[in-house]
Design an enzyme around this catalytic site. Structure first.
Site, PDB file in Angstrom:
ATOM      1  N   LYS A   1      -2.785  -1.989  -2.805  1.00 37.24           N
ATOM      2  CA  LYS A   1      -3.807  -1.108  -2.212  1.00 37.24           C
ATOM      3  C   LYS A   1      -3.375   0.316  -2.528  1.00 37.24           C
ATOM      4  O   LYS A   1      -2.321   0.777  -2.055  1.00 37.24           O
ATOM      5  CB  LYS A   1      -3.922  -1.341  -0.706  1.00 37.24           C
ATOM      6  CG  LYS A   1      -4.966  -0.447  -0.037  1.00 37.24           C
ATOM      7  CD  LYS A   1      -5.362  -0.991   1.328  1.00 37.24           C
ATOM      8  CE  LYS A   1      -6.291  -0.043   2.065  1.00 37.24           C
ATOM      9  NZ  LYS A   1      -6.839  -0.643   3.313  1.00 37.24           N
TER      10      LYS A   1
ATOM     11  N   GLU B   1       0.810  -1.219   0.000  1.00 33.16           N
ATOM     12  CA  GLU B   1       0.000   0.000   0.000  1.00 33.16           C
ATOM     13  C   GLU B   1       0.846   1.273   0.000  1.00 33.16           C
ATOM     14  O   GLU B   1       1.097   1.866   1.054  1.00 33.16           O
ATOM     15  CB  GLU B   1      -0.938   0.027   1.204  1.00 33.16           C
ATOM     16  CG  GLU B   1      -1.862   1.229   1.204  1.00 33.16           C
ATOM     17  CD  GLU B   1      -2.727   1.342   2.445  1.00 33.16           C
ATOM     18  OE1 GLU B   1      -2.423   0.718   3.475  1.00 33.16           O
ATOM     19  OE2 GLU B   1      -3.736   2.072   2.394  1.00 33.16           O
TER      20      GLU B   1
HETATM   21  O1  LIG Z   1      -3.800   3.513  11.189  1.00 32.04           O
HETATM   22  P1  LIG Z   1      -2.850   3.530  10.038  1.00 32.04           P
HETATM   23  O2  LIG Z   1      -1.880   2.408  10.013  1.00 32.04           O
HETATM   24  O3  LIG Z   1      -2.234   4.887   9.868  1.00 32.04           O
HETATM   25  O4  LIG Z   1      -3.764   3.294   8.734  1.00 32.04           O
HETATM   26  C1  LIG Z   1      -4.946   4.022   8.666  1.00 32.04           C
HETATM   27  C2  LIG Z   1      -5.825   3.384   7.628  1.00 32.04           C
HETATM   28  O5  LIG Z   1      -5.299   3.534   6.339  1.00 32.04           O
HETATM   29  C3  LIG Z   1      -5.868   2.511   5.528  1.00 32.04           C
HETATM   30  O6  LIG Z   1      -4.850   1.893   4.831  1.00 32.04           O
HETATM   31  C4  LIG Z   1      -6.851   3.155   4.592  1.00 32.04           C
HETATM   32  O7  LIG Z   1      -7.829   3.730   5.379  1.00 32.04           O
HETATM   33  P2  LIG Z   1      -8.826   4.808   4.712  1.00 32.04           P
HETATM   34  O8  LIG Z   1      -9.736   4.031   3.796  1.00 32.04           O
HETATM   35  O9  LIG Z   1      -9.522   5.404   5.886  1.00 32.04           O
HETATM   36  O10 LIG Z   1      -7.968   5.783   3.944  1.00 32.04           O
HETATM   37  C5  LIG Z   1      -6.531   1.507   6.437  1.00 32.04           C
HETATM   38  O11 LIG Z   1      -6.198   0.172   6.077  1.00 32.04           O
HETATM   39  C6  LIG Z   1      -6.009   1.879   7.781  1.00 32.04           C
HETATM   40  O12 LIG Z   1      -6.973   1.622   8.765  1.00 32.04           O
END
Ligand SMILES: O=P(O)(O)OC[C@H]1O[C@](O)(COP(=O)(O)O)[C@@H](O)[C@@H]1O
Length: 295
Positions: A213, A176
């Site tokens: 992702k 990602e």
């Molecule tokens: O808490 P982290 O590791 O910063 O990631 C935040 C969020 O980002 C993501 O990759 C994407 O989240 P969003 O759809 O809210 O952008 C989620 O998998 C994860 O919960």
């Protein structure tokens, strides 16, 4: 690797539920859920409250494998239980939803226009435990702020280096490299990112399998060619801060790209809702995200 799970993720109609907010993101996720910071005084209490939120989502009748192919868990969630089963076993055995584990330890400071992942200490032990907990794959997130070739190259190289370690442990990595939706040069950054992704994909072992992702691209269907790469099982999209409506509208313009939303999935859900209010809203949200994903 569980081939039934692999087939479901590769070809299933539906999307991925991101329930993996890290420690850093959890206070905001709880605030959005109507649980203010002063509701807890220790990290353990905070994790208990967010597990209640995630359990309520997972146990909801709306949270169903007809629409949801997989769910990404935070490590603390993997080690907790739902109705006497480890969360991953509950997901697969009771809901036929494929469990993934977030393995990154957060982001380093911005440098060269990107935020690399902090070093992931103890990754081998974590991957061993994930295998013992019947986890199918992992997820790890970097952030790209600017169209900086050197920074984007470093970010993608780090992702694939760790991805190979994860593949070696028998799991499927979701790679990602998020492009910040507020980046002034988002489209140029996406162009550089795609070039780097293809460079790294071509260097993978022939039978290596990964997932991507990505932020919903500026140019519609910009990532369609990545979906055709034999190493890529599925390309999924984070919501990135777009509202649920905007994320769905943008996602629907990209054929083959399915959601893996966190904020856009839990938008509007609150602890104070009755079960009917909570389940009805979650059902509408899941339907909307599903329809945007399968278009
Ligand atoms: O808490 P982290 O590791 O910063 O990631 C935040 C969020 O980002 C993501 O990759 C994407 O989240 P969003 O759809 O809210 O952008 C989620 O998998 C994860 O919960």
């Amino acid at each position: 690797m569980n081939t039934k799970q692999l087939d479901q993720i590769r070809t299933g109609e539906g999307f991925i539920a991101a329930l993996d907010q890290s420690g850093g993101s959890t206070p905001k996720a709880l605030q959005q859920y109507g649980v203010p910071d002063d509701s807890y005084s220790t990290e353990e209490e905070m994790y208990g409250l967010v597990h209640e939120m995630r359990t309520r989502i997972i146990k909801s009748p709306a949270f169903d494998s007809r629409y949801i192919l997989g769910a990404i868990l935070f490590e603390n969630t993997m080690d907790r239980s739902i109705d006497g089963q480890y969360t991953a076993d509950y997901l697969w055995e009771r809901k036929s939803i494929v469990p993934f584990l977030k393995v990154d330890k957060g982001l380093a400071e911005p440098e060269d226009g990107v935020q690399l992942m902090k070093p992931i200490s103890g990754l081998d032990e974590l991957l061993k435990r994930a295998g013992e907990r019947n986890i199918f794959g992992t997820k790890m997130r970097s952030v790209i702020k600017d169209a900086n070739p050197a920074g984007i190259k470093k970010a993608v190289e780090q992702q694939f280096a760790l991805g190979n370690q994860i593949i070696g442990a028998g799991l499927v990595p979701i790679i990602e490299p998020e492009v910040d939706i507020h980046s002034p040069d988002k489209e140029a950054a996406e162009q550089l990112l795609k070039e780097e992704l293809f460079r790294q994909l071509s260097a993978l072992d022939q039978d290596a399998k990964i997932m991507l992702k990505l932020s919903i691209p500026t140019v519609n269907n910009f990532y369609s060619d990545l979906m055709d790469d034999p190493h890529v099982i599925r390309v999924v999209a984070l919501s990135g801060g777009y509202s649920q409506a905007e994320a769905n509208e943008r996602l629907a313009r990209n054929h083959g790209l399915i959601a893996s939303f966190s904020r856009a999935l839990s938008q509007g859900l609150t602890a104070g809702q009755t079960d009917k209010e909570f389940n009805d809203l979650l059902s509408r949200t899941i339907q909307d995200i599903y329809e945007a994903s399968v278009k």
